[in-house]
Structures are given as structure tokens and as C-alpha cells.
Design a protein around this motif. Structure first.
Motif, PDB file in Angstrom:
ATOM      1  N   ALA A 148       0.781  -1.113  -0.060  1.00 11.78           N
ATOM      2  CA  ALA A 148      -0.085   0.082  -0.015  1.00 11.78           C
ATOM      3  C   ALA A 148       0.983   1.166   0.089  1.00 11.78           C
ATOM      4  CB  ALA A 148      -0.764  -0.046   1.213  1.00 11.78           C
ATOM      5  N   ILE A 149       1.949   1.267   0.848  1.00 12.52           N
ATOM      6  CA  ILE A 149       2.824   2.574   0.795  1.00 12.52           C
ATOM      7  C   ILE A 149       3.353   2.420  -0.602  1.00 12.52           C
ATOM      8  CG2 ILE A 149       5.206   3.173   1.588  1.00 12.52           C
ATOM      9  CD1 ILE A 149       4.492   1.894   4.063  1.00 12.52           C
ATOM     10  N   PHE A 150       4.063   1.524  -0.985  1.00 11.13           N
ATOM     11  CA  PHE A 150       4.500   1.785  -2.606  1.00 11.13           C
ATOM     12  C   PHE A 150       3.421   2.344  -3.540  1.00 11.13           C
ATOM     13  CE2 PHE A 150       5.463  -0.191  -6.536  1.00 11.13           C
ATOM     14  CZ  PHE A 150       6.673   0.393  -7.019  1.00 11.13           C
ATOM     15  N   ALA A 151       2.243   1.709  -3.573  1.00  9.23           N
ATOM     16  CA  ALA A 151       1.068   1.997  -4.572  1.00  9.23           C
ATOM     17  C   ALA A 151       0.700   3.695  -4.326  1.00  9.23           C
ATOM     18  CB  ALA A 151      -0.279   1.159  -4.137  1.00  9.23           C
ATOM     19  N   VAL A 152       0.766   4.174  -3.203  1.00  4.80           N
ATOM     20  CA  VAL A 152       0.291   5.458  -3.186  1.00  4.80           C
ATOM     21  C   VAL A 152       1.335   6.484  -3.304  1.00  4.80           C
ATOM     22  CG1 VAL A 152      -1.516   4.751  -1.634  1.00  4.80           C
ATOM     23  CG2 VAL A 152       0.533   5.637  -0.664  1.00  4.80           C
ATOM     24  N   LEU A 153       2.733   6.330  -3.503  1.00  2.64           N
ATOM     25  CA  LEU A 153       3.689   7.127  -3.428  1.00  2.64           C
ATOM     26  C   LEU A 153       3.665   7.885  -4.786  1.00  2.64           C
ATOM     27  CD1 LEU A 153       6.921   5.008  -2.322  1.00  2.64           C
ATOM     28  CD2 LEU A 153       5.625   6.993  -1.018  1.00  2.64           C
ATOM     29  N   PRO A 154       3.753   9.312  -4.862  1.00  2.26           N
ATOM     30  CA  PRO A 154       3.752   9.837  -6.039  1.00  2.26           C
ATOM     31  C   PRO A 154       4.680   9.532  -7.014  1.00  2.26           C
ATOM     32  CG  PRO A 154       3.500  11.583  -3.969  1.00  2.26           C
ATOM     33  CD  PRO A 154       4.099   9.956  -3.511  1.00  2.26           C
ATOM     34  N   ALA A 278       9.534  15.754   0.480  1.00  2.00           N
ATOM     35  CA  ALA A 278      10.304  15.140   1.344  1.00  2.00           C
ATOM     36  C   ALA A 278      10.036  14.541   2.776  1.00  2.00           C
ATOM     37  CB  ALA A 278      11.252  16.579   1.772  1.00  2.00           C
ATOM     38  N   ALA A 279       8.857  15.149   3.043  1.00  2.00           N
ATOM     39  CA  ALA A 279       8.174  14.588   4.103  1.00  2.00           C
ATOM     40  C   ALA A 279       7.740  13.172   4.153  1.00  2.00           C
ATOM     41  CB  ALA A 279       6.869  15.173   4.759  1.00  2.00           C
ATOM     42  N   LEU A 280       7.574  12.422   2.998  1.00  2.00           N
ATOM     43  CA  LEU A 280       7.383  11.034   2.917  1.00  2.00           C
ATOM     44  C   LEU A 280       8.650  10.344   2.955  1.00  2.00           C
ATOM     45  CD1 LEU A 280       5.010  10.760  -0.328  1.00  2.00           C
ATOM     46  CD2 LEU A 280       4.497   9.956   2.176  1.00  2.00           C
ATOM     47  N   GLY A 281       9.824  10.951   2.400  1.00  2.00           N
ATOM     48  CA  GLY A 281      11.212  10.605   2.664  1.00  2.00           C
ATOM     49  C   GLY A 281      11.420  10.283   4.353  1.00  2.00           C
ATOM     50  N   GLY A 282      11.005  11.349   5.007  1.00  3.25           N
ATOM     51  CA  GLY A 282      11.354  11.425   6.407  1.00  3.25           C
ATOM     52  C   GLY A 282      10.632  10.117   6.900  1.00  3.25           C
ATOM     53  N   VAL A 283       9.229  10.115   6.749  1.00  2.00           N
ATOM     54  CA  VAL A 283       8.391   9.189   7.347  1.00  2.00           C
ATOM     55  C   VAL A 283       8.977   7.606   6.775  1.00  2.00           C
ATOM     56  CG1 VAL A 283       6.070   8.198   7.147  1.00  2.00           C
ATOM     57  CG2 VAL A 283       6.095  10.480   7.324  1.00  2.00           C
ATOM     58  N   LEU A 284       9.346   7.500   5.916  1.00  2.00           N
ATOM     59  CA  LEU A 284       9.785   6.077   5.246  1.00  2.00           C
ATOM     60  C   LEU A 284      11.207   5.608   5.935  1.00  2.00           C
ATOM     61  CD1 LEU A 284       8.671   5.806   1.803  1.00  2.00           C
ATOM     62  CD2 LEU A 284       7.756   4.735   3.759  1.00  2.00           C
ATOM     63  N   ALA A 285      11.972   6.974   6.035  1.00  2.00           N
ATOM     64  CA  ALA A 285      13.397   6.514   6.803  1.00  2.00           C
ATOM     65  C   ALA A 285      12.957   6.262   8.362  1.00  2.00           C
ATOM     66  CB  ALA A 285      14.231   7.857   6.779  1.00  2.00           C
ATOM     67  N   GLY A 286      11.861   6.885   8.855  1.00  2.00           N
ATOM     68  CA  GLY A 286      11.675   6.621  10.291  1.00  2.00           C
ATOM     69  C   GLY A 286      11.103   5.339  10.460  1.00  2.00           C
ATOM     70  N   LEU A 287      10.254   4.864   9.588  1.00  2.00           N
ATOM     71  CA  LEU A 287       9.537   3.705   9.816  1.00  2.00           C
ATOM     72  C   LEU A 287      10.773   2.324   9.528  1.00  2.00           C
ATOM     73  CD1 LEU A 287       6.436   3.879   7.702  1.00  2.00           C
ATOM     74  CD2 LEU A 287       6.603   3.589  10.083  1.00  2.00           C
ATOM     75  N   ALA A 288      11.712   2.960   8.605  1.00  2.00           N
ATOM     76  CA  ALA A 288      12.953   1.819   8.264  1.00  2.00           C
ATOM     77  C   ALA A 288      13.758   1.667   9.682  1.00  2.00           C
ATOM     78  CB  ALA A 288      13.813   2.250   7.112  1.00  2.00           C
ATOM     79  N   LEU A 289      13.899   2.786  10.221  1.00  2.00           N
ATOM     80  CA  LEU A 289      14.609   2.283  11.533  1.00  2.00           C
ATOM     81  C   LEU A 289      13.904   1.418  12.646  1.00  2.00           C
ATOM     82  CD1 LEU A 289      15.824   6.013  12.373  1.00  2.00           C
ATOM     83  CD2 LEU A 289      17.209   4.291  11.543  1.00  2.00           C
ATOM     84  N   VAL A 357       0.707   8.664   5.401  1.00  2.00           N
ATOM     85  CA  VAL A 357       1.370   8.763   3.964  1.00  2.00           C
ATOM     86  C   VAL A 357       0.521   8.904   2.826  1.00  2.00           C
ATOM     87  CG1 VAL A 357       2.418   6.794   2.414  1.00  2.00           C
ATOM     88  CG2 VAL A 357       3.141   6.949   4.988  1.00  2.00           C
ATOM     89  N   ALA A 358      -0.600   8.316   2.949  1.00  2.00           N
ATOM     90  CA  ALA A 358      -1.630   8.678   1.842  1.00  2.00           C
ATOM     91  C   ALA A 358      -1.808  10.138   1.872  1.00  2.00           C
ATOM     92  CB  ALA A 358      -2.976   7.733   2.119  1.00  2.00           C
ATOM     93  N   LEU A 359      -2.143  10.805   2.763  1.00  2.00           N
ATOM     94  CA  LEU A 359      -2.413  12.137   2.817  1.00  2.00           C
ATOM     95  C   LEU A 359      -1.265  13.115   2.457  1.00  2.00           C
ATOM     96  CD1 LEU A 359      -4.596  14.577   3.829  1.00  2.00           C
ATOM     97  CD2 LEU A 359      -3.299  14.627   6.049  1.00  2.00           C
ATOM     98  N   LEU A 360       0.155  12.628   2.814  1.00  2.00           N
ATOM     99  CA  LEU A 360       1.086  13.433   2.204  1.00  2.00           C
ATOM    100  C   LEU A 360       1.375  13.310   0.840  1.00  2.00           C
ATOM    101  CD1 LEU A 360       3.919  12.560   4.875  1.00  2.00           C
ATOM    102  CD2 LEU A 360       2.615  14.652   4.538  1.00  2.00           C
ATOM    103  N   ALA A 361       0.876  11.864   0.333  1.00  2.00           N
ATOM    104  CA  ALA A 361       0.934  11.618  -1.132  1.00  2.00           C
ATOM    105  C   ALA A 361      -0.153  12.383  -2.013  1.00  2.00           C
ATOM    106  CB  ALA A 361       0.608  10.020  -1.216  1.00  2.00           C
ATOM    107  N   VAL A 362      -1.300  12.536  -1.468  1.00  2.00           N
ATOM    108  CA  VAL A 362      -2.350  13.337  -2.194  1.00  2.00           C
ATOM    109  C   VAL A 362      -1.982  14.792  -2.113  1.00  2.00           C
ATOM    110  CG1 VAL A 362      -4.818  14.074  -1.991  1.00  2.00           C
ATOM    111  CG2 VAL A 362      -4.100  11.892  -1.614  1.00  2.00           C
TER     112      VAL A 362
END
Length: 368
Positions: A148-154, A278-289, A357-362
Motif C-alpha cells: 500500500a505504501i508503494f502504491a500511493v507514493l507520488p 521530502a516529508a514522505l522520505g522522512g516518514v519512510l526513513a523513520g519506519l525503516a529504523l 502517508v496517503a495524505l502526504l501523497a495526495v
């Protein structure tokens, strides 16, 4: 008629009860659990694929062709002798893709929609494999969340709607990693030959994406050193045709990839270019940790996300090849790591992060 000649049919209520002591109950429960697990594993790849298809197909013809797409159209509408020139000169990295689109256009035409459909199909396949990979190395819940994360990324939606080779390279990168996992556990020809085929596909779609092999090599040396020779043989098998093609093109003055030299401003802008904001990158980096520690399963995608980027950064010191498009094949790794992290969280927390994530992508796709 005598009573002895009369047939008496037993009533259903008189039937003997099977398994009166409940001895088969654990077996039936295990069968139901296996069925439910199988359904969740199917949903882990099917739902992300459907979501990507819906988002990618929406407004697929709304944007005007980019400069890269115009080059694709010229190649797709040229004569077959003319398209052969794409394998040399400046177009060396795009030659195989342009040949593919020339054949595609011969069957389906060269309208914007027709030329963009292969990219859409590639991203749908990539989303399905993201879900399947996360389910394989973690749980079906991780597959659903990561897909789902991958699907909604801009950027997933954008490159699903562009007639350029990046979506096919993303698909090939996910396919190669998905095939790597069972190949390292049971390294026989039955698994290593398909992996070599995925390496070949990746190199034909986007040669610079072969930096993925540096990440795969790190995993092999760190966790599966005993199969290093067989893995390397499969890599060489996949690279031979790509190396021959690249050698011919580079000798004639072609270039490996387009990009710039990475200054501070360029590097700072990369997360926004790679994820859409950029905010999506921050969210994904945080999740990766939160998907750490670096155990084997999570390390596969950590190496995929980071090692190629470091390799491209080193390569960019010698040639101007740095760009977000050249790192797009690492985006699925971040999505898988995010899915693994969310699968460890409570349902409410996971849903909240997915909604963010979806909100940031939209928001990233709204006209500014």
C-alpha cells in the motif's frame, strides 16, 4: 406385506455422530488457519496491485508528453532499420527499451495511452511483488502495508504514467530481489537461472540500476557466504549480454546514464524527488529504523535501499549520473521496510501511519 419385508430408512437424527470425542478438531482448526493464511498471502500482493492499477490508470493521459516520452515516441514510430541506431551513440542506455516500445507500437499503436501502458503494467507487477516479498520475509500484514505504501507514493504513480524505462527497471529490481531470497536458501539452478534472467532484464531496462547487485552481494557475503560462488555465477550469466551491449554503445560515444554531479543542494533535494515530497522520505526513513535490527530479512531491503545509493554517489564523483530517477529502483525497498515496521505496530497505529502517508501523497499531487 410382512414386517420383515419392509425397508426402514434411518432418520437423519439417528445417524451416528462422527468424531464424538472431538479428536479431529485440532486438524480442522489447522486447516482453517492454513486457508486463512493463504488468503492473506494472496491479498498481500493482489490488493497493492489493484490499488496501483487504479491510481496509475486515473488520468494517465492527462499530462503532456515529457522530453523523454517524445524521444520514446520518435523511436516507436521510426522504421526498424532506424531504431537499430538506438543501440549505439547517446541512446545506449535507452536502446533496448526503445526496441521494446517499437514492437509494442507495431501491435497497439503509438498514442500516448498505448505507449504508457507498459509502464503502468510494470508498476502493477512491481506493487504485487513488493507485497509478496514483504509477506515472504516477514508477514502478510507487512506485505499489505508495504504494498500500500508503494502504491500511493507520488513517484510510483508518476512513472506508471510515463513512457520511460524507469517503471520496468523498478519491476526488474523487485523481481530480482524476490527471486534472490529463495535462491540463497536453496541455491540450485532451478532458482539461480531465473534470478540471472531478472539481472539481465534489469540491465537492459536501466544499466545504472545494476548497482542493486552491490546490495545483493553485501547480503551474500554477510549472511550466505557459502553460496557466494554460485550467486556470482548467476550474476555473470545475466551480465554477459548487458556488458556486450554496453561495451558496444560506450565505445561509440554513448553514456551510461543522464544526471548531474551531486552538490549539497542536489543531495538535499533528492528525498523529495525520489518519494514525491521530502516529508514522505522522512516518514519512510523513520519506519525503516523501526524495522531494524539488521537481521537477515530486514537487512535484504536495507542493503537494497542504501548500498546502491552509496554506489551511485561514488560513481557520480567521476561522471554526472546522479538523479532521483536513477535511484527509483530503490523505492520498493523503503516501502518493504515501512511495511515490516507497521506489521509490528498495533492496528490503530499502523492505520494512522498509512493514513498519514496517503495524505502526504495526495497533498504532493495537488496543483500548487
Amino acid at each position: 406385506m410382512m414386517d420383515a419385508d419392509t425397508m426402514v430408512l434411518p432418520r437423519l437424527g439417528d445417524a451416528v455422530v462422527e468424531d464424538p470425542w472431538g479428536e479431529d478438531r485440532p486438524r480442522r482448526a489447522a486447516a482453517r488457519a492454513a486457508t486463512a493464511a493463504r488468503r492473506w498471502r494472496i491479498a498481500a500482493w493482489l490488493l497493492p496491485a489493484a490499488l496501483t492499477g487504479a491510481l496509475g490508470a486515473a488520468r494517465i493521459t492527462a499530462s503532456a508528453p515529457s522530453a523523454g516520452e517524445l524521444a520514446t515516441r520518435r523511436a516507436a514510430t521510426s522504421s526498424w532499420p532506424g531504431i537499430g541506431a538506438a543501440l549505439t551513440g547517446d541512446e545506449v542506455a535507452l536502446g533496448p527499451y526503445h526496441l521494446l516500445l517499437r514492437a509494442w507500437a507495431a501491435l497497439f499503436g503509438a498514442a500516448d495511452l498505448a505507449l504508457r501502458v507498459p509502464s503502468l503494467l510494470a508498476m502493477i507487477g512491481a506493487a504485487a511483488l513488493v507485497g509478496a516479498l514483504a509477506a515472504r520475509i516477514a508477514t502478510p500484514a507487512a506485505g499489505l502495508a508495504g504494498g500500500a505504501i508503494f502504491a500511493v507514493l507520488p513517484t510510483s504513480i508518476r512513472y506508471a504514467q510515463e513512457a520511460q524505462p524507469y517503471a520496468l527497471a523498478v519491476f526488474a529490481a523487485v523481481l530480482a530481489t524476490w527471486l534472490l531470497v529463495p535462491a540463497l536458501d536453496r541455491p540450485g539452478p532451478r532458482r539461480l537461472v531465473p534470478y540471472a534472467g531478472a539481472v539481465l532484464l534489469l540491465g537492459l531496462c536501466q544499466p545504472v540500476a545494476l548497482l542493486l547487485l552491490a546490495g545483493h552481494g553485501w547480503i551474500v557475503l554477510a549472511f550466505r557466504r557459502r553460496v557466494a560462488v554460485r550467486w556470482l555465477a548467476a550474476v555473470v550469466l545475466g551480465l554477459i549480454p548487458v556488458a556486450a551491449l554496453l561495451a558496444s554503445g560506450l565505445r561509440d560515444g554513448g553514456h551510461l546514464a543522464s544526471g548531474v554531479r551531486p552538490g549539497a543542494a542536489v543531495l538535499a533535494a533528492t528525498p523529495g524527488d525520489l518519494f514525491g515530497v521530502a516529508a514522505l522520505g522522512g516518514v519512510l526513513a523513520g519506519l525503516a529504523l523501526f524495522s531494524l535490527p539488521l537481521r537477515y530479512a530486514a537487512a535484504i531491503c536495507t542493503a537494497w535501499a542504501l548500498v546502491p545509493a552509496l554506489g551511485l554517489l561514488a560513481l557520480a564523483q567521476a561522471a554526472p549520473v546522479w538523479s532521483a530517477a536513477n535511484l527509483l529502483f530503490t523505492v520498493p525497498a523503503w516501502a518493504v521496510l515501512g511495511g515490516v515496521a507497521l506489521s509490528r505496530a498495533r492496528v490503530a497505529g499502523a492505520v494512522a501511519v498509512l493514513a498519514l502517508v496517503a495524505l502526504l501523497a495526495v497533498a504532493a499531487q495537488l496543483p500548487g
